[in-house]
Design an enzyme around this catalytic site. Structure first.
Site: not given
Ligand code: S3P
Length: 449
Positions: A31-32, A36, A132, A179, A329, A360, A405
């Protein structure tokens, strides 16, 4: 979630295994890296081609937002996407508010991208995302010259006016967050001079690896203050041909399922094992899991492996808090594994889990206790006294709280309970792992009514 998910009714889910789980599966793209790939492709001049893109709702929200800002994004086959970018500095003002759905990554990274474009953008999200914290991103981006109007508490919905004359900053991350790190680096792409982010503990480094691949000038140095990442602004990104590796955060669910259902043996192929993401595998090994990684190779600049796990009873440990960023995660599913271990597992230093798609720590503690696990909730973690491999009572309906999750974790927990576990609403699973149910069915765990 998409418009349908907002308006349709909750979809309860129960999963059952009538024997050991067995087989080999491949999970969807990371996903990350998928987010990107689209974002960096949208900023390159020319055509970026992506294979293996995760087609979950979160990533689709990113694609829709980038299209609304002028990027040309098309899908030509499953997982194959083409992005014609507008160039760094070339994003256009969208005509309407952008719906980020459930996706924190879309929201925070795009805020970084937009912050140094002279455009005004309104971002909205679902009930989970609107709770959030966004101040962690608006704070550094304000220093760079963007201005924000937010809902109370610094939350969504928010409207941002991007900086016409952005300023480079040096920013020490107050929380370990990829993030936030990425938002500042992406803002730095269209800022004159050098923008630096310092992180005390390494978080996932996909932005750094991929930006370098797209031709941005990055300098990374380990210093006494932490890892310093500097990006030189007014960059020109070159389009890329990318292959997205399998998501270790999705692989975690079938792997832990195999661990807790007696007699199981499951292989997940093409799993990303980047050291900033492989914490769960390391912790499970510390707890005595029978895990092997084979066929270790490189896919799209990331190391991947085929991961095989055999069922077994783990031994409780004190999980070292510094492993948290590399498995941030995966804690919900680790809590499930710990609920079946011998002895006590202590997990601390996890306050960040309170601001994920749900709280969580609270959501998992409540559901685990409802299913008969022995759990103590701490301000920054959980203490879990495991069943020693015995099935838990189950028989409860657990609240997933719009958190994919959590929903998947309790669906897996139900595979080793005496009475069925009902997850109140499985719809959020589509945000990150739309193939979860068919892949679990392939391994021998299927839905009940
Ligand atoms: C992610 C960073 C994480 C993760 C999220 C994806 C990313 O969040 O929990 O699912 O793609 O950079 P945080 O940066 O808030 O820890």
């Amino acid at each position: 979630m998409n418009a349908d998910s907002h308006t349709s009714q909750p979809v309860p889910l129960r999963l059952f295994a009538y024997g050991p789980l067995a087989g080999t599966i491949t999970v969807p793209g990371d996903k990350s890296i998928s987010h990107r790939s689209l974002m960096f492709g949208a900023l390159a001049v020319g055509e970026t081609i992506i294979d293996g893109l995760l087609e979950g709702e979160d990533v689709l929200a990113t694609a829709a937002a980038l299209r609304a800002c002028g990027a040309d994004i098309t899908r030509t086959a499953t997982g194959r996407w083409h992005v014609h970018g507008v160039g760094v500095g070339g994003l256009l003002q969208p005509r309407t508010a952008l719906d980020m759905g459930n996706s924190g990554t879309s929201t925070r990274l795009l805020m970084g991208l937009f912050a140094t474009h002279p455009i005004t953008v309104t971002l909205t999200g679902d009930a989970s995302l609107s709770r959030r914290p966004m101040a962690r991103v608006t704070e550094p981006l304000t220093q760079m010259g963007a201005t924000f109007t937010t809902a109370p508490g610094g939350c969504l919905p928010l409207t941002m006016v991007g900086a016409a004359l952005p300023l480079p900053i040096r920013y020490v991350l107050p929380v370990a967050s990829a993030q936030v790190k990425s938002a500042v680096l992406l803002a730095g792409l269209n800022t004159p001079g050098r923008t630096t982010v310092v992180e005390k503990i390494a978080t996932r480094d996909h932005s750094e690896r991929m930006l370098a691949g797209f031709g941005a000038q990055l300098h990374i140095e380990d210093t006494p203050a932490g890892r310093e990442i500097t990006i030189t602004g007014e960059a020109e990104l070159r389009p890329q041909q990318l292959t997205v590796p399998g998501d270790p955060s999705s692989a975690a669910f079938p792997l832990v399922a195999a661990l807790i259902v007696p007699g199981s043996s499951v292989t997940v192929t093409n799993v990303g094992i980047n050291p900033t993401r492989d914490g769960l595998l390391r912790v499970l090994a510390m707890m005595g899991a029978d895990i092997t990684q084979t066929n270790i190779r490189s896919v799209g600049g990331e190391t991947v492996a085929d991961v095989t796990i055999n069922a077994g009873v783990l031994t409780g440990i004190e999980v070292p808090p510094d492993v948290a960023p590399s498995m941030i995660d995966e804690f919900p599913i680790l809590f499930v594994a710990a609920a079946f271990a011998h002895g006590r597992t202590t997990l601390r230093g996890l306050e960040e889990l309170r601001v994920k798609e749900s709280d969580r720590l609270a959501t998992m503690a409540a559901g685990l206790i409802a299913c008969g696990a022995r759990v103590t909730e701490l301000p920054d973690g959980l203490i879990i006294d495991g069943s020693g491999g015995e099935p838990l009572a189950g028989g409860a309906t657990v609240a997933a709280k719009l958190d994919h999750r959590i929903a998947m974790s309790f669906a897996i927990l139900g595979l080793n309970c005496r009475d069925a576990v009902t997850v109140d609403d499985a719809r959020p699973i589509a945000t990150s792992f739309p193939d979860f149910l068919p892949l679990m069915a392939k391994l021998g765990a299927s839905k009940g009514q």
